[in-house]
Write a protein that holds these residues in place. Structure first.
Motif, mmCIF file in Angstrom:
data_model
loop_
_atom_site.group_PDB
_atom_site.id
_atom_site.type_symbol
_atom_site.label_atom_id
_atom_site.label_comp_id
_atom_site.label_asym_id
_atom_site.label_seq_id
_atom_site.Cartn_x
_atom_site.Cartn_y
_atom_site.Cartn_z
ATOM 1 N N MET A 1 -58.384 -35.198 -26.514
ATOM 2 C CA MET A 1 -59.132 -34.081 -27.081
ATOM 3 C C MET A 1 -59.879 -33.311 -25.987
ATOM 4 O O MET A 1 -59.999 -32.087 -26.043
ATOM 5 N N ILE A 2 -60.397 -34.043 -24.993
ATOM 6 C CA ILE A 2 -61.093 -33.369 -23.893
ATOM 7 C C ILE A 2 -60.125 -32.478 -23.112
ATOM 8 O O ILE A 2 -60.429 -31.327 -22.795
ATOM 9 N N LEU A 3 -58.940 -33.034 -22.823
ATOM 10 C CA LEU A 3 -57.935 -32.247 -22.112
ATOM 11 C C LEU A 3 -57.503 -31.027 -22.920
ATOM 12 O O LEU A 3 -57.316 -29.935 -22.365
ATOM 13 N N LEU A 4 -57.329 -31.203 -24.214
ATOM 14 C CA LEU A 4 -56.944 -30.086 -25.064
ATOM 15 C C LEU A 4 -57.986 -28.981 -25.004
ATOM 16 O O LEU A 4 -57.643 -27.788 -24.865
ATOM 17 N N PHE A 5 -59.258 -29.349 -25.075
ATOM 18 C CA PHE A 5 -60.326 -28.353 -25.007
ATOM 19 C C PHE A 5 -60.323 -27.629 -23.659
ATOM 20 O O PHE A 5 -60.435 -26.393 -23.600
ATOM 21 N N LEU A 6 -60.163 -28.393 -22.570
ATOM 22 C CA LEU A 6 -60.171 -27.782 -21.246
ATOM 23 C C LEU A 6 -58.995 -26.829 -21.059
ATOM 24 O O LEU A 6 -59.138 -25.746 -20.479
ATOM 25 N N TYR A 7 -57.825 -27.221 -21.558
ATOM 26 C CA TYR A 7 -56.668 -26.338 -21.442
ATOM 27 C C TYR A 7 -56.829 -25.094 -22.311
ATOM 28 O O TYR A 7 -56.341 -24.009 -21.959
ATOM 29 N N MET A 8 -57.486 -25.229 -23.438
ATOM 30 C CA MET A 8 -57.756 -24.049 -24.268
ATOM 31 C C MET A 8 -58.664 -23.066 -23.528
ATOM 32 O O MET A 8 -58.458 -21.843 -23.593
ATOM 33 N N VAL A 9 -59.664 -23.590 -22.804
ATOM 34 C CA VAL A 9 -60.544 -22.724 -22.013
ATOM 35 C C VAL A 9 -59.741 -22.024 -20.922
ATOM 36 O O VAL A 9 -59.888 -20.815 -20.695
ATOM 37 N N ALA A 10 -58.871 -22.798 -20.231
ATOM 38 C CA ALA A 10 -58.051 -22.212 -19.170
ATOM 39 C C ALA A 10 -57.126 -21.129 -19.718
ATOM 40 O O ALA A 10 -56.974 -20.055 -19.123
ATOM 41 N N TRP A 11 -56.512 -21.388 -20.861
ATOM 42 C CA TRP A 11 -55.601 -20.403 -21.455
ATOM 43 C C TRP A 11 -56.364 -19.157 -21.919
ATOM 44 O O TRP A 11 -55.831 -18.052 -21.864
ATOM 45 N N THR A 12 -57.580 -19.338 -22.372
ATOM 46 C CA THR A 12 -58.398 -18.181 -22.750
ATOM 47 C C THR A 12 -58.668 -17.299 -21.543
ATOM 48 O O THR A 12 -58.588 -16.060 -21.620
ATOM 49 N N ALA A 13 -58.971 -17.945 -20.407
ATOM 50 C CA ALA A 13 -59.206 -17.179 -19.177
ATOM 51 C C ALA A 13 -57.944 -16.439 -18.750
ATOM 52 O O ALA A 13 -57.994 -15.286 -18.313
ATOM 53 N N ILE A 14 -56.787 -17.085 -18.878
ATOM 54 C CA ILE A 14 -55.514 -16.443 -18.511
ATOM 55 C C ILE A 14 -55.228 -15.266 -19.440
ATOM 56 O O ILE A 14 -54.826 -14.184 -19.006
ATOM 57 N N TRP A 15 -55.459 -15.466 -20.735
ATOM 58 C CA TRP A 15 -55.162 -14.413 -21.721
ATOM 59 C C TRP A 15 -56.055 -13.200 -21.516
ATOM 60 O O TRP A 15 -55.612 -12.051 -21.656
ATOM 61 N N ARG A 16 -57.294 -13.440 -21.119
ATOM 62 C CA ARG A 16 -58.226 -12.329 -20.929
ATOM 63 C C ARG A 16 -57.885 -11.524 -19.678
ATOM 64 O O ARG A 16 -58.101 -10.320 -19.632
ATOM 65 N N TRP A 61 -50.628 -22.810 -15.251
ATOM 66 C CA TRP A 61 -51.182 -23.013 -13.907
ATOM 67 C C TRP A 61 -50.702 -21.938 -12.947
ATOM 68 O O TRP A 61 -51.445 -21.511 -12.055
ATOM 69 N N ILE A 62 -49.452 -21.493 -13.091
ATOM 70 C CA ILE A 62 -48.956 -20.406 -12.232
ATOM 71 C C ILE A 62 -49.805 -19.155 -12.421
ATOM 72 O O ILE A 62 -50.242 -18.512 -11.455
ATOM 73 N N CYS A 63 -50.056 -18.814 -13.681
ATOM 74 C CA CYS A 63 -50.890 -17.643 -13.964
ATOM 75 C C CYS A 63 -52.316 -17.837 -13.456
ATOM 76 O O CYS A 63 -52.955 -16.911 -12.958
ATOM 77 N N PHE A 64 -52.782 -19.058 -13.577
ATOM 78 C CA PHE A 64 -54.161 -19.364 -13.209
ATOM 79 C C PHE A 64 -54.386 -19.215 -11.713
ATOM 80 O O PHE A 64 -55.379 -18.643 -11.261
ATOM 81 N N VAL A 65 -53.454 -19.720 -10.901
ATOM 82 C CA VAL A 65 -53.662 -19.717 -9.455
ATOM 83 C C VAL A 65 -53.219 -18.400 -8.807
ATOM 84 O O VAL A 65 -53.624 -18.091 -7.684
ATOM 85 N N ARG A 66 -52.372 -17.613 -9.481
ATOM 86 C CA ARG A 66 -51.916 -16.349 -8.900
ATOM 87 C C ARG A 66 -52.986 -15.275 -9.001
ATOM 88 O O ARG A 66 -52.988 -14.317 -8.225
ATOM 89 N N ASN A 67 -53.890 -15.416 -9.950
ATOM 90 C CA ASN A 67 -54.993 -14.460 -10.054
ATOM 91 C C ASN A 67 -56.080 -14.816 -9.047
ATOM 92 O O ASN A 67 -56.012 -15.827 -8.353
ATOM 93 N N ALA A 77 -60.421 -25.756 -12.743
ATOM 94 C CA ALA A 77 -59.182 -26.420 -12.316
ATOM 95 C C ALA A 77 -59.459 -27.845 -11.848
ATOM 96 O O ALA A 77 -58.721 -28.781 -12.182
ATOM 97 N N MET A 78 -60.514 -28.034 -11.081
ATOM 98 C CA MET A 78 -60.849 -29.375 -10.581
ATOM 99 C C MET A 78 -61.236 -30.312 -11.723
ATOM 100 O O MET A 78 -60.880 -31.496 -11.722
#
Length: 204
Positions: A1-16, A61-67, A77-78
């Motif tokens: 559940m913790i990982l799911l929440f963290l990935y949701m935050v990361a995906w929100t940042a990518i989508w924005r 992750w590709i989208c995350f690190v390319r920005n 990420a850490m």
């Protein structure tokens, strides 16, 4: 559940940000694999769809690190990687120390001094791999079971819970014929289908 929440935050940042295009090679690979899973694999087994999850995470992750990697993004990420490492290590340790339920069943019956036969569903593949020296047969039809068990008049008749569920799903009346012997448990995350195996004895 913790990982799911963290990935949701990361995906929100990518989508924005919406700055990275979807790699065409990843889209084609994922779509072809999805078709293969849908038409060439057993869709009742969720493990076949897991590579698609990894493709989605790879894209993220590709989208995350390319920005532009701000301190906020580096920190997120850490944290995600640290939680992923701890979670993965814990599950690997659990797998190393805990025998799968099918192995527990095999070793338990291997040490039995009684004469018996075991009727299974797909567990028989693991029993064949372990090269157990007791008789075991996979059975899908109740009529075959009734006919085959007559070959073991002086032996105990065992069956797994998956066989029982299969018979009940076909409307076979089993009341008064089953005695629960033991339940074997292991990680249902690593083995969602055979993480719990119940052994029954058939009573005539």
């Amino acid at each position: 559940m913790i990982l799911l929440f963290l990935y949701m935050v990361a995906w929100t940042a990518i989508w924005r940000s919406r700055k990275s295009p979807f790699p065409s090679w990843l889209l084609v690979s994922g779509f072809v694999y999805f078709l293969w899973v849908l038409f060439a694999q057993n869709i009742e087994k969720p493990r076949h769809i897991l590579p698609l999850v990894h493709l989605v995470l790879l894209y993220g992750w590709i989208c995350f690190v390319r920005n532009h990697m701000s301190m906020y993004r580096w920190s997120l990420a850490m944290v995600v990687l640290a939680v992923q490492f701890v979670t993965g290590t814990w599950h690997m340790r659990e797998q190393a120390l805990q025998l799968p339920a099918t192995y527990q069943l095999a070793y338990d019956l291997q040490n039995s001094k009684e004469k018996f036969v075991l009727y299974t569903w797909e567990e028989t593949r693991v029993l064949q791999y372990l090269d157990v020296d007791f008789p075991h047969k996979d059975v899908l039809h109740f009529s075959f079971f009734l006919q085959d068990k007559e070959n073991y008049q002086h032996a105990k008749i065992y069956m797994t819970g998956h066989v029982v569920k299969g018979f009940r799903a076909r409307g076979v009346p089993l009341a008064g014929h089953l005695r629960r012997v033991k339940t074997y448990r292991s990680s249902t995350l690593a083995d969602p289908v055979y993480g719990n195996i119940t052994l029954y004895e058939w009573m005539n």
